[in-house]
Design a protein around this motif. Sequence first.
Motif, mmCIF file in Angstrom:
data_model
loop_
_atom_site.group_PDB
_atom_site.id
_atom_site.type_symbol
_atom_site.label_atom_id
_atom_site.label_comp_id
_atom_site.label_asym_id
_atom_site.label_seq_id
_atom_site.Cartn_x
_atom_site.Cartn_y
_atom_site.Cartn_z
ATOM 1 N N GLY A 48 -4.172 65.502 -54.547
ATOM 2 C CA GLY A 48 -3.741 64.131 -54.353
ATOM 3 C C GLY A 48 -3.155 63.472 -55.578
ATOM 4 O O GLY A 48 -2.740 62.326 -55.522
ATOM 5 N N SER A 49 -3.103 64.184 -56.709
ATOM 6 C CA SER A 49 -2.542 63.593 -57.917
ATOM 7 C C SER A 49 -1.887 64.681 -58.772
ATOM 8 O O SER A 49 -2.091 65.872 -58.558
ATOM 9 N N ASP A 50 -1.113 64.237 -59.742
ATOM 10 C CA ASP A 50 -0.460 65.168 -60.666
ATOM 11 C C ASP A 50 -1.498 65.825 -61.573
ATOM 12 O O ASP A 50 -2.549 65.242 -61.863
ATOM 13 N N THR A 51 -1.202 67.033 -62.036
ATOM 14 C CA THR A 51 -2.034 67.729 -63.011
ATOM 15 C C THR A 51 -1.259 67.765 -64.317
ATOM 16 O O THR A 51 -0.163 68.321 -64.371
ATOM 17 N N ASN A 52 -1.810 67.155 -65.362
ATOM 18 C CA ASN A 52 -1.101 66.995 -66.623
ATOM 19 C C ASN A 52 -1.641 67.903 -67.714
ATOM 20 O O ASN A 52 -2.851 67.985 -67.925
ATOM 21 N N PHE A 53 -0.724 68.569 -68.388
ATOM 22 C CA PHE A 53 -1.008 69.353 -69.577
ATOM 23 C C PHE A 53 -0.343 68.604 -70.734
ATOM 24 O O PHE A 53 0.885 68.466 -70.757
ATOM 25 N N GLU A 54 -1.141 68.100 -71.652
ATOM 26 C CA GLU A 54 -0.606 67.279 -72.744
ATOM 27 C C GLU A 54 0.004 68.156 -73.835
ATOM 28 O O GLU A 54 -0.595 69.146 -74.259
ATOM 29 N N VAL A 55 1.194 67.778 -74.290
ATOM 30 C CA VAL A 55 1.844 68.422 -75.432
ATOM 31 C C VAL A 55 1.445 67.608 -76.648
ATOM 32 O O VAL A 55 1.693 66.397 -76.699
ATOM 33 N N LYS A 56 0.818 68.267 -77.629
ATOM 34 C CA LYS A 56 0.255 67.567 -78.775
ATOM 35 C C LYS A 56 0.778 68.130 -80.088
ATOM 36 O O LYS A 56 1.366 69.210 -80.128
ATOM 37 N N THR A 57 0.524 67.390 -81.142
ATOM 38 C CA THR A 57 0.842 67.855 -82.489
ATOM 39 C C THR A 57 -0.025 69.074 -82.801
ATOM 40 O O THR A 57 -1.034 69.311 -82.118
ATOM 41 N N PRO A 58 0.320 69.857 -83.825
ATOM 42 C CA PRO A 58 -0.467 71.067 -84.124
ATOM 43 C C PRO A 58 -1.951 70.803 -84.386
ATOM 44 O O PRO A 58 -2.787 71.645 -84.070
#
Length: 126
Positions: A48-58
């Motif tokens: 029912g919702s988006d699945t987010n993978f966060e892009v982060k700094t090293p």
Amino acid sequence: MEVQSPPGTTIGHVLQTWHPFLPKFSIQDADRHTILRVVGPCWTCGCGSDTNFEVKTPDESRSVGRISKQWGGLLQEALTDADDFGLQFPLDLDVRVKAVLLGATFLIDYMFFEKRGGTGPSAITS
């Protein structure tokens, strides 16, 4: 995973980083220096919702983008293996790193959202 462009010329790598609860990946350049990290949710079933993978700094201190598996609706999710993804990153990011992030998106789709079984060698039983 190695990303090449053109074929035969390595532009970067996507390396899965071990973590006991979260899917984590290092986005690396051709010399295997970590440029970015991708951190996924503990539970990748976003019913029912988006699945987010966060892009982060090293150092993972700040989010700079996102890879999102977008919810396609009940019928699409239940009856097909089609997925929609969104990819956000800084505009000034090197084009090679953008290509490696696109490769990471394909890897995430394959690892977490493709249906298992049905055909292929793993489905054959004797």
